[in-house]
Design a protein around this motif. Structure first.
Motif, mmCIF file in Angstrom:
data_model
loop_
_atom_site.group_PDB
_atom_site.id
_atom_site.type_symbol
_atom_site.label_atom_id
_atom_site.label_comp_id
_atom_site.label_asym_id
_atom_site.label_seq_id
_atom_site.Cartn_x
_atom_site.Cartn_y
_atom_site.Cartn_z
ATOM 1 N N GLU A 85 0.829 3.995 2.606
ATOM 2 C CA GLU A 85 1.365 2.483 4.136
ATOM 3 C C GLU A 85 2.217 1.663 3.222
ATOM 4 N N VAL A 86 2.505 0.653 3.927
ATOM 5 C CA VAL A 86 3.322 -0.272 3.006
ATOM 6 C C VAL A 86 2.693 -1.584 2.819
ATOM 7 N N THR A 87 2.623 -1.962 1.904
ATOM 8 C CA THR A 87 1.887 -3.107 1.142
ATOM 9 C C THR A 87 2.803 -4.060 1.419
ATOM 10 N N GLN A 88 2.113 -5.404 1.582
ATOM 11 C CA GLN A 88 2.779 -6.877 1.297
ATOM 12 C C GLN A 88 1.812 -7.894 0.367
ATOM 13 N N THR A 89 2.043 -8.922 -0.751
ATOM 14 C CA THR A 89 1.531 -10.453 -0.416
ATOM 15 C C THR A 89 1.944 -11.624 -1.115
ATOM 16 N N PRO A 90 2.275 -12.734 -0.746
ATOM 17 C CA PRO A 90 0.984 -12.123 -0.051
ATOM 18 C C PRO A 90 0.764 -12.176 0.733
#
Lengths: 114, 116
Positions: free
Chosen positions: A3-8
């Motif tokens: 999956e693509v993860t984003q922060t914050p």
């Protein structure tokens, strides 16, 4: 499943401050994107990135915006001097190859500019 | 320039009934993909279904199916046996295969509510 993860997930900032939104695309994907969605409006394309350079950008993506992939895994969007109208949800997406199907989206980073 | 138009800002359906969301697009390309994305209140973008333009057969994913009319540039989404969890914003999207960027172009969205 990759999956693509984003922060914050959510960032609140003062007008004029710099903001960096981070994304980790799926590891074997080659094309990367940033999209913006102002509350209640449609999802707008900002920029696409391929082979370590911008391949396309929209009118929204002016000199206040920049992207980079500094280490081969993170893909960042920087807003140099935020404005009130930059408040939006920012989505990162990645694509394995040009002729494959869908873009895979992260869960978004909500930016609130005060 | 390619455009995607969703003419229904809001739609409502009774639980267990069928609803159709409309989408039209404009392009001069011959090779492209069309998609429907679902965006629940969490605002995550979830792929519902996709259609390759070269395929004449309409795509189907369980309760979701499309009516793809290439000549008319129309791509509607049919949701059968609607469930409460189907309530969300639905976006139609287009992606050409020719240009290197491969960006998605979204329609304005249709807010679907499901009545129990």
């Amino acid at each position: 499943e990759p999956e693509v993860t984003q922060t914050p997930s959510h960032q609140v900032t003062q007008m004029g401050q710099e903001v960096i939104l981070r994304c980790v695309p799926i590891s074997n994907h080659l094309y990367f994107y940033w999209y913006r969605q102002i509350l209640g409006q449609k999802v707008e394309f900002l920029v696409s990135f391929y082979n370590n350079e911008i391949s396309e950008k929209s009118e929204i993506f002016d000199d206040q915006f920049s992207v980079e992939r500094p280490d081969g895994s993170n893909f960042t969007l920087k807003i140099r001097s935020t404005k009130l109208e930059d408040s939006a949800m920012y989505f990162c997406a990645s694509l394995r190859e040009r002729n494959t199907g869908e873009l895979f989206f992260g869960e978004g980073s909500r930016l609130t500019v005060l | 320039a390619q455009t995607v138009t969703q003419s229904q800002p809001e739609m409502s359906v009774q639980e267990a009934e069928t609803v159709t969301l409309s989408c039209t697009y404009d392009t001069s390309e011959s090779d492209y993909y069309l998609f429907w994305y679902k965006q629940p209140p969490s605002r995550q973008m979830i792929l519902v279904i996709r259609q390759e333009a070269y395929k004449q057969q309409n795509a189907t994913e369980n309760r979701f199916s499309v009516n793809f009319q290439k000549a008319a540039k129309s791509f509607s989404l049919k949701i059968s046996d609607s469930q409460l969890g189907d309530a969300a914003m639905y976006f139609c999207a287009y992606r050409a295969l020719v240009n290197q960027g491969g960006k998605l172009i979204f329609g304005q969205g249709t807010e679907l509510s499901v009545k129990p």
